[in-house]
Motif scaffolding. Structure first.
Motif, PDB file in Angstrom:
ATOM      1  N   ASN A 310      79.000  41.088 -23.858  1.00  0.00           N
ATOM      2  CA  ASN A 310      80.522  40.952 -24.927  1.00  0.00           C
ATOM      3  C   ASN A 310      81.470  41.874 -23.891  1.00  0.00           C
ATOM      4  O   ASN A 310      82.435  41.543 -24.205  1.00  0.00           O
ATOM      5  CB  ASN A 310      80.542  41.340 -26.367  1.00  0.00           C
ATOM      6  N   ASP A 311      81.216  43.182 -23.648  1.00  0.00           N
ATOM      7  CA  ASP A 311      81.581  43.975 -22.710  1.00  0.00           C
ATOM      8  C   ASP A 311      81.756  43.046 -21.521  1.00  0.00           C
ATOM      9  O   ASP A 311      83.073  43.517 -21.121  1.00  0.00           O
ATOM     10  CB  ASP A 311      80.931  45.055 -22.930  1.00  0.00           C
ATOM     11  N   LEU A 312      80.900  42.184 -20.760  1.00  0.00           N
ATOM     12  CA  LEU A 312      81.157  42.339 -19.743  1.00  0.00           C
ATOM     13  C   LEU A 312      81.841  40.946 -19.941  1.00  0.00           C
ATOM     14  O   LEU A 312      83.104  41.263 -18.464  1.00  0.00           O
ATOM     15  CB  LEU A 312      79.968  41.924 -19.125  1.00  0.00           C
ATOM     16  N   MET A 313      82.056  39.790 -20.452  1.00  0.00           N
ATOM     17  CA  MET A 313      82.889  39.366 -20.240  1.00  0.00           C
ATOM     18  C   MET A 313      84.546  39.727 -21.049  1.00  0.00           C
ATOM     19  O   MET A 313      85.249  38.786 -20.738  1.00  0.00           O
ATOM     20  CB  MET A 313      82.420  38.020 -21.859  1.00  0.00           C
ATOM     21  N   GLY A 315      85.158  42.062 -19.865  1.00  0.00           N
ATOM     22  CA  GLY A 315      85.650  43.348 -18.325  1.00  0.00           C
ATOM     23  C   GLY A 315      85.841  44.418 -18.244  1.00  0.00           C
ATOM     24  O   GLY A 315      86.572  45.252 -17.466  1.00  0.00           O
ATOM     25  N   LYS A 316      84.801  44.858 -18.801  1.00  0.00           N
ATOM     26  CA  LYS A 316      85.096  46.304 -19.389  1.00  0.00           C
ATOM     27  C   LYS A 316      83.735  46.854 -18.427  1.00  0.00           C
ATOM     28  O   LYS A 316      82.836  48.336 -18.856  1.00  0.00           O
ATOM     29  CB  LYS A 316      84.900  46.143 -20.951  1.00  0.00           C
ATOM     30  N   VAL A 317      82.738  46.196 -17.775  1.00  0.00           N
ATOM     31  CA  VAL A 317      81.929  46.267 -17.032  1.00  0.00           C
ATOM     32  C   VAL A 317      81.730  46.761 -15.584  1.00  0.00           C
ATOM     33  O   VAL A 317      82.404  45.771 -15.143  1.00  0.00           O
ATOM     34  CB  VAL A 317      80.197  45.776 -17.642  1.00  0.00           C
ATOM     35  N   ARG A 318      81.673  47.556 -15.216  1.00  0.00           N
ATOM     36  CA  ARG A 318      81.745  48.029 -13.622  1.00  0.00           C
ATOM     37  C   ARG A 318      80.215  48.049 -13.300  1.00  0.00           C
ATOM     38  O   ARG A 318      79.301  48.896 -13.721  1.00  0.00           O
ATOM     39  CB  ARG A 318      82.261  49.130 -13.408  1.00  0.00           C
ATOM     40  N   GLY A 319      80.160  46.876 -12.222  1.00  0.00           N
ATOM     41  CA  GLY A 319      78.501  47.564 -10.928  1.00  0.00           C
ATOM     42  C   GLY A 319      77.296  46.474 -11.818  1.00  0.00           C
ATOM     43  O   GLY A 319      77.729  45.929 -12.544  1.00  0.00           O
ATOM     44  N   ARG A 320      76.321  46.981 -11.743  1.00  0.00           N
ATOM     45  CA  ARG A 320      74.705  46.788 -12.412  1.00  0.00           C
ATOM     46  C   ARG A 320      74.333  47.033 -13.471  1.00  0.00           C
ATOM     47  O   ARG A 320      74.507  48.102 -13.326  1.00  0.00           O
ATOM     48  CB  ARG A 320      74.012  46.630 -11.133  1.00  0.00           C
ATOM     49  N   VAL A 321      73.564  46.036 -14.126  1.00  0.00           N
ATOM     50  CA  VAL A 321      73.349  46.303 -15.401  1.00  0.00           C
ATOM     51  C   VAL A 321      72.154  46.547 -15.589  1.00  0.00           C
ATOM     52  O   VAL A 321      71.273  45.142 -15.406  1.00  0.00           O
ATOM     53  CB  VAL A 321      74.169  45.513 -16.889  1.00  0.00           C
ATOM     54  N   VAL A 322      71.255  47.496 -15.464  1.00  0.00           N
ATOM     55  CA  VAL A 322      69.369  47.375 -15.445  1.00  0.00           C
ATOM     56  C   VAL A 322      69.059  47.200 -17.112  1.00  0.00           C
ATOM     57  O   VAL A 322      69.432  48.195 -17.436  1.00  0.00           O
ATOM     58  CB  VAL A 322      68.849  47.743 -14.892  1.00  0.00           C
ATOM     59  N   VAL A 323      68.324  46.483 -17.737  1.00  0.00           N
ATOM     60  CA  VAL A 323      68.020  46.921 -18.762  1.00  0.00           C
ATOM     61  C   VAL A 323      66.417  46.982 -19.048  1.00  0.00           C
ATOM     62  O   VAL A 323      65.101  45.911 -18.094  1.00  0.00           O
ATOM     63  CB  VAL A 323      67.795  44.799 -19.110  1.00  0.00           C
ATOM     64  N   ASP A 324      65.935  47.437 -19.475  1.00  0.00           N
ATOM     65  CA  ASP A 324      64.442  48.392 -19.435  1.00  0.00           C
ATOM     66  C   ASP A 324      63.758  47.817 -21.179  1.00  0.00           C
ATOM     67  O   ASP A 324      64.468  47.397 -22.058  1.00  0.00           O
ATOM     68  CB  ASP A 324      64.033  49.562 -19.772  1.00  0.00           C
ATOM     69  N   VAL A 325      63.095  46.558 -20.927  1.00  0.00           N
ATOM     70  CA  VAL A 325      62.575  45.641 -22.326  1.00  0.00           C
ATOM     71  C   VAL A 325      61.621  46.444 -22.714  1.00  0.00           C
ATOM     72  O   VAL A 325      61.657  45.734 -24.274  1.00  0.00           O
ATOM     73  CB  VAL A 325      62.201  44.107 -21.854  1.00  0.00           C
ATOM     74  N   ASN A 326      61.869  47.799 -22.571  1.00  0.00           N
ATOM     75  CA  ASN A 326      60.632  48.348 -23.482  1.00  0.00           C
ATOM     76  C   ASN A 326      61.017  48.921 -24.053  1.00  0.00           C
ATOM     77  O   ASN A 326      59.910  50.036 -25.237  1.00  0.00           O
ATOM     78  CB  ASN A 326      59.174  48.512 -22.280  1.00  0.00           C
ATOM     79  N   ARG A 327      62.640  49.116 -24.010  1.00  0.00           N
ATOM     80  CA  ARG A 327      62.794  50.175 -25.038  1.00  0.00           C
ATOM     81  C   ARG A 327      64.167  49.776 -25.691  1.00  0.00           C
ATOM     82  O   ARG A 327      64.956  49.065 -25.626  1.00  0.00           O
ATOM     83  CB  ARG A 327      63.377  51.415 -24.021  1.00  0.00           C
TER      84      ARG A 327
END
Length: 327
Positions: A310-313, A315-327
């Motif tokens: 929702n933040d990305l949509m 316009g509040k997110v800059r650059g890349r978001v990596v997701v650790d799916v195991n935490r």
């Protein structure tokens, strides 16, 4: 059981939630991957929020990228324990994707983890960096070199834009960055932009031909922006088009193409042949060092994916978001 983001659509409406899933729910495929990391791209955010017609069937696990280790395989190219990587192929749209702890996939879609990159690093690069490299390769294929002149990058604050600026700069090009966030000028210069312009210069309807300003461009915006980019390219310039942030229309004229010999090179990352993927990732392994990836990426746990989408949509997110799916 394992955790994943699940998108559902029924009489109760469209919704995304963090769910507990069973291996028996996974779709058919000849490789089962234990996912280490995924990413949150613009397309994933569209799918999670329902603000774009991305998901083709329900229920769906989003996530167009993943990196992990083979847990089961009947595919001849992969064995248990192999580290693998996936971008695109309709995963997260038509086939359950990477925003879960497990994914069952067609082994033909996977490539081995590139030498010199960790699973986290490949996801810090993700589809954004992979697409940027494909765009650079398209420019090079058409004869663009650092001596050709300036290279424009539109959508500079997006993931593709960030990587395009950084990689072009490292390859010796003089980069002009176009952005709607002038407050990010210093950050774009740190990435390697020699000049920064406001996107309003390009985003309104323009003339069929403009001043010759750039030898080449990488455009992730489309619509009037892409039309104006074409109109401002030098003789025999090339623009690699890889996105539609402003729109999928192209209100342009043929003038740049028949009077200046401009080339419009389309860049698709979803269905790209395996050989192109391997070549692009080999190039990425030599350019995407840890310092760069740390500077333009941040990591979140699986439980923060929906909020961050929702933040990305917004316009509040800059650059890349990596997701650790195991935490």
């Amino acid at each position: 059981m394992f955790n994943g983001i699940l998108i559902e659509k029924d009489e109760q409406g469209y919704r995304a939630r963090l769910a507990s899933l069973a291996k028996t729910q996974l779709p058919a495929g000849d490789v089962l991957v234990s996912v280490s990391y995924s990413t949150l791209n613009y397309k994933d955010a569209l799918a999670i929020t329902g603000k774009g017609p991305v998901v083709r069937s329900f229920p769906m696990v989003p996530g167009v990228d993943l990196a992990g280790r083979v847990e089961e395989s009947s595919h001849p190219a992969f064995k248990v324990g192999d580290e693998v990587l996936l971008n695109g192929w309709g995963v997260g749209e038509k086939q359950w994707g990477g925003l879960a702890q497990k994914a069952r996939l067609n082994g033909d879609w996977l490539i081995p983890l590139p030498a010199g990159l960790t699973p986290w690093q490949t996801m810090a690069v993700g589809t954004a960096g992979y697409t940027a490299m494909l765009a650079i390769m398209a420019l090079e294929k058409n004869g663009v070199t650092p001596d050709s002149g300036k290279v424009l990058v539109t959508g500079a604050n997006g993931g593709v834009g960030h990587f395009a600026i950084a990689f072009l700069s490292r390859l010796g090009y003089r980069v002009v960055a176009s952005t709607g966030r002038p407050e990010e000028t210093a950050h774009l210069q740190q990435l390697g932009a020699a000049e920064v312009i406001n996107r309003t210069v390009l985003s309104a309807p323009g003339r069929p031909l403009g001043k010759e300003q750039w030898a080449a461009a990488i455009d992730s915006v489309g619509s009037h922006t892409l039309a104006n980019v074409c109109a401002g390219l030098q003789y025999q310039g090339t623009v690699a088009a890889c996105g539609l942030a402003q729109g999928m229309d192209l209100p342009a004229s043929v003038a740049p193409f028949i009077l200046r010999g401009v080339t419009l090179a389309g860049v698709d990352s979803v269905m790209r042949p395996r050989a192109d993927r391997v070549a692009a990732w080999q190039r990425l392994a030599s350019l995407a060092d840890e310092a760069l990836l740390q500077s333009i990426s941040r990591e979140i746990p699986l439980g923060q994916v929906i909020e961050t989408a929702n933040d990305l949509m917004a316009g509040k997110v800059r650059g890349r978001v990596v997701v650790d799916v195991n935490r």
